[in-house]
Scaffold this active site. Structure first.
Site, PDB file in Angstrom:
ATOM      1  CD  GLU A  73      -2.945  -1.036   0.149  1.00 48.09           C
ATOM      2  OE1 GLU A  73      -3.217   0.097  -0.301  1.00 48.09           O
ATOM      3  OE2 GLU A  73      -3.448  -2.079  -0.291  1.00 48.09           O
ATOM      4  CB  SER A 451     -48.274 -31.351  43.115  1.00 50.84           C
ATOM      5  OG  SER A 451     -49.517 -32.012  42.983  1.00 50.84           O
TER       6      SER A 451
END
Length: 838
Positions: A73, A451
């Site tokens: 780059e 229950s």
């Protein structure tokens, strides 16, 4: 000409300067990073956000990658001042001589300027702005800081931003663990993240990689041997999702919702927050495994629903075609799609997704009698041909190291486990598969309790005047309802009645008519008030006697919260699941400060005279030692370091919580003397066989027609609730008959809390508590133990099987002795004779 150049540059700057952004913001720039969610022990559970980014400090970025990026780059990056005149002249010369723009003139600094402040539109005015911004950036930041921003901001495709994320997405590794060929591949991608993508276009990606390697060789950054070795390397990139250590989607979604509500959607997803939950990774995995195994077991005993599809009838497909077809089939949890290719009398050959051929033996198939309905199953198969045919698309899974025919369960389940003292959720699974349904049954499914509600009904009765030895009439109820013109006849399950029975036995054996009579003794309104104190929603409580049998609705999270009151000695703690939140700058922005249950702290806060300062290290019980320097070191005062505001609300006395816990231990361990034929089991006796600990207590729960089944229980360190049912409220869990292929130990008959939800709780708690010492019951002050007669609940002088020691709150113990040969029975709420035995 020089003067004209200076004037031109000055004019350009004067023209664009009003539009130039303030580059000083780069000093405090916050890169968008995803929301990450962790377990309490640091395992990554999930991450949310469109951009995957792992910000790195410059020192963390390997030099070979830096060399590869600069060679490609901006080779003169450390020499120019943000704009490279040589690079501009070179690019201009190429345009002038070829007419093509084959080489860019942008430096890395100019790309940083564009990425942070400008668009990607190709105009001359944008390029002018880019140049001036680059100069400003070079004056503000060091070269290393600029390069760090570039490497963390650049886009690499597949939602990966920055080199740290690129390493994870393409190679599933940390950036430090890559090789030269992989560094070169990453370095070549920012200019064209789509075209040079090694996953989408591996050949073009390889070509670009080799260009990067060539530039590195040209600049003497690598040797000829390194160049040749990296150039010859195969493209190894493939997509890797987020590196999840612990897949727990239901708790992840709870955290995501909470973070969006707290910070807003945009900041929550991009602010780089790390959220540490209260979830323990080991317990979470156990909860997931236990829930799945329990559903598989339920599903198998109800029969095989057949293959997913039939791929051929006569001529078998070639293996390549089967493999291609299976590649499109998704796994479901631990189930693998497979195709039957050959069957023998007692085995079958199947081809797995991925191309592996395995053998299913008879032990993994013989369970698969045909499913007829939820209440009926077909005959047990005698050969594999009764179950499978060539061409069947099936599910298989591994169990105990062997492959087994399987299927995706129809029933649903939820499990939640928490610390009873703080409310920290330790494990949470909201269903079998989050892919199938995002509905979180732990927090969203309000189901009838059955229950599972009885301990709370008996708690209200004991708080009024009952004891564990109180006799309540276990006899039929036949109550006429004038409004509806019908009689309400609650029945026991099984439909057996034993007359006056001690409360401990009634709770442990889940005797329905006793719970109804206990509710009558308390009163419906008082019972509802008591349930609300345990954290239940008043609007979910019906104002009729069916409340005693569990017609109320609640979520599993509500239930586990209520049971924690028994486990922690009477405090109502609030469940929570976020332990702490850390922002992108590694600053703590939230830490949970839950109200905790601590009986010792409660006492100390009431008694202490010393302010909670100058404390020694806190003890495990939650209090510390305050040392007064003016007195001898041997004289110390125990002081709770917590302010009163951090103590959870007491909703039940420690003594009452202890008594209810003792009764629920009998639900696990039973009572009586088996050698004298007086032994009896509680409804949770399977827990005793599986978990094999004396410090566990629990209660089963089943609604009418077994539409909902529950098991809730605890030891002093962990409280857990399991629910099993169908998402369709109208569907019953059904019943099963004997399977001739399975032999002893199989579950038969009607599904119920003990058979359906209980095994999931047992599997989880067995492994969750493994290796932890058993905790002996600590008898609270004002609780006494006296010997009583098992039949009457009165005091007894006998020391044989007719008596036992029972706990009472001091002053409530019986005052009379049973008379030998003349049992005296004290009945509470006894109806007249004609009603009891009609």
């Amino acid at each position: 000409m020089a003067l004209l150049g200076v004037l031109a540059i000055s004019a350009a700057y004067w023209y664009v300067s009003p539009e130039l952004p303030d580059v000083t913001t780069l000093k405090t720039v916050k890169l968008q990073t995803p929301l990450r969610i962790y377990s309490s022990d640091g395992q990554l559970i999930s991450q949310f956000g469109e951009k995957r980014r792992i910000p790195l400090q410059f020192e963390q970025i390997p030099q070979p990658l830096i060399d590869a990026v600069l060679a490609t780059e901006d080779a003169r990056f450390y020499e120019h001042k943000g704009v490279d005149p040589i690079g501009i002249l070179r690019a201009a010369f190429i345009v002038a001589t070829t007419g093509k723009k084959s080489q860019g003139a942008s430096t890395i600094t100019m790309q940083v300027a564009r990425n942070f402040f400008l668009t990607r539109e190709k105009t001359y005015i944008r390029k002018v702005k880019e140049i001036f911004l680059a100069w400003h950036i070079e004056q503000l930041l060091s070269k290393d800081e600029i390069l760090e921003l570039y490497l963390n901001r650049s886009f690499f495709g597949n939602r990966a931003y920055g080199v740290g994320a690129a390493a994870q997405v393409y190679y599933g590794k940390d950036i430090q663990d890559l090789n030269l060929a992989q560094y070169a591949m990453i370095a070549g991608m920012p200019q064209s993240p789509s075209a040079a993508n090694p996953i989408r276009n591996p050949q073009r990606g390889k070509t670009r990689r080799n260009v990067v390697l060539g530039r590195m060789l040209e600049l003497d950054l690598i040797t000829q041997q390194e160049y040749q070795q990296a150039r010859n390397a195969e493209v190894s990139a493939k997509y890797h999702g987020a590196e999840i250590d612990l897949y727990a989607p239901y708790i992840s979604e709870m955290v995501r919702d909470e973070m969006v509500a707290k910070y807003g959607e945009e900041l929550a997803y991009t602010g780089g927050f790390s959220v540490y939950t209260t979830v323990d990774s080991r317990l979470q995995r156990l909860a997931q495994q236990s829930l799945r195994q329990n559903l598989y077991d339920y599903d198998e005993r109800h029969g095989y629903r057949g293959p997913k599809a039939q791929l051929w009838q006569e001529e078998a497909w070639p293996q390549e075609q089967i493999i291609e077809y299976l590649a499109k089939q998704r796994r479901e949890q631990d189930l693998t799609p497979a195709v039957v290719t050959q069957i023998e009398e007692k085995s079958a050959t199947v081809l797995l997704r991925g191309g592996e051929s395995i053998e299913l033996d008879w032990d993994g198939i013989k369970w698969a009698r045909a499913y007829v309905s939820d209440t009926r199953q077909g005959a047990a198969p005698k050969t594999v041909a009764d179950v499978l045919t060539s061409g069947d698309l099936i599910w298989v899974r591994q169990q105990a190291g062997a492959w087994r025919l399987s299927q995706v369960p129809d029933a649903s389940s939820a499990i939640v486990s928490m610390d009873p003292y703080s409310g920290a959720l330790k494990a949470l699974v909201g269903g079998y598969s989050f892919n199938q349904s995002q509905y979180n049954r732990v927090t969203q499914a309000k189901r009838q309790l059955g229950s599972n509600i009885k301990p709370f009904i008996y708690a209200a009765a004991i708080e009024r005047d009952y004891t564990l030895a109180t006799l309540v009439n276990n006899a039929p109820i036949n109550q006429w309802d004038r409004r509806q013109g019908v009689a309400w006849r609650p029945k026991n399950s099984p439909d057996v009645y034993g007359g006056p029975t001690r409360l401990r036995v009634g709770l442990a054996q889940s005797i329905n008519v006793m719970a109804v009579r206990a509710l009558r003794h308390v009163g419906i309104d008082a019972a509802i008030d008591s349930l609300v104190r345990f954290g239940f929603d008043r609007s979910d409580m019906p104002r009729n006697e069916s409340l005693a049998l569990g017609s109320a609705s609640a979520t599993p999270l509500d239930v586990v919260t209520g049971y924690s009151v028994f486990a922690n000695g009477g405090f109502l703690v609030k469940p929570y699941f976020i332990e702490r939140i850390i922002d992108a700058d590694q600053q703590m922005v939230f830490i949970a400060e839950p109200k905790v249950a601590c009986s010792d702290c409660e006492t100390l806060l009431a008694e202490q005279q010393v302010e909670p300062t100058n404390l020694t290290a806190s003890t495990e019980l939650g209090f510390a030692l305050a040392v007064d320097e003016a007195i001898d070191d041997s004289e110390v005062t125990k002081v709770c370091p917590l302010p009163k505001e951090r103590l959870a609300d007491r909703v039940m006395s420690q003594q009452h919580a202890f008594l209810l816990t003792e009764a629920m231990k009998s639900a696990v361990w039973g009572g009586g003397n088996w050698s004298k034929k007086t032994g009896w089991n509680g409804t949770a006796w399977r827990a005793a066989q599986t978990v094999k600990r004396r410090d566990i207590a629990g209660k089963t729960g089943t609604t009418n027609e077994a539409r909902d089944t529950w098991f809730s229980g605890f030891n002093p360190k962990l409280v857990t609730t399991v629910w099993v049912g169908f998402d369709d409220h109208n569907r019953q869990l059904g019943r099963t008959s004997w399977n001739n292929n399975l032999g002893q130990g199989q579950t038969m008959g009607a599904e119920a809390g003990a058979k359906t939800a209980g095994p999931g709780w047992n599997l989880f708690m067995r492994d969750a508590l493994k290796g932890t010492p058993q905790v002996s019951a600590q008898v609270p002050e004002q609780v006494v133990s006296v010997r009583i007669d098992r039949e009457t609940g009165l005091l007894s002088r006998n020391t044989d099987h007719t008596s036992r020691f029972e706990y009472f709150i001091q002053g409530t113990e019986p005052q009379e002795y049973v008379q030998s040969g003349e049992p005296e029975q004290t009945l509470f709420d006894q109806e007249e004779e004609q009603e009891l035995f009609e």
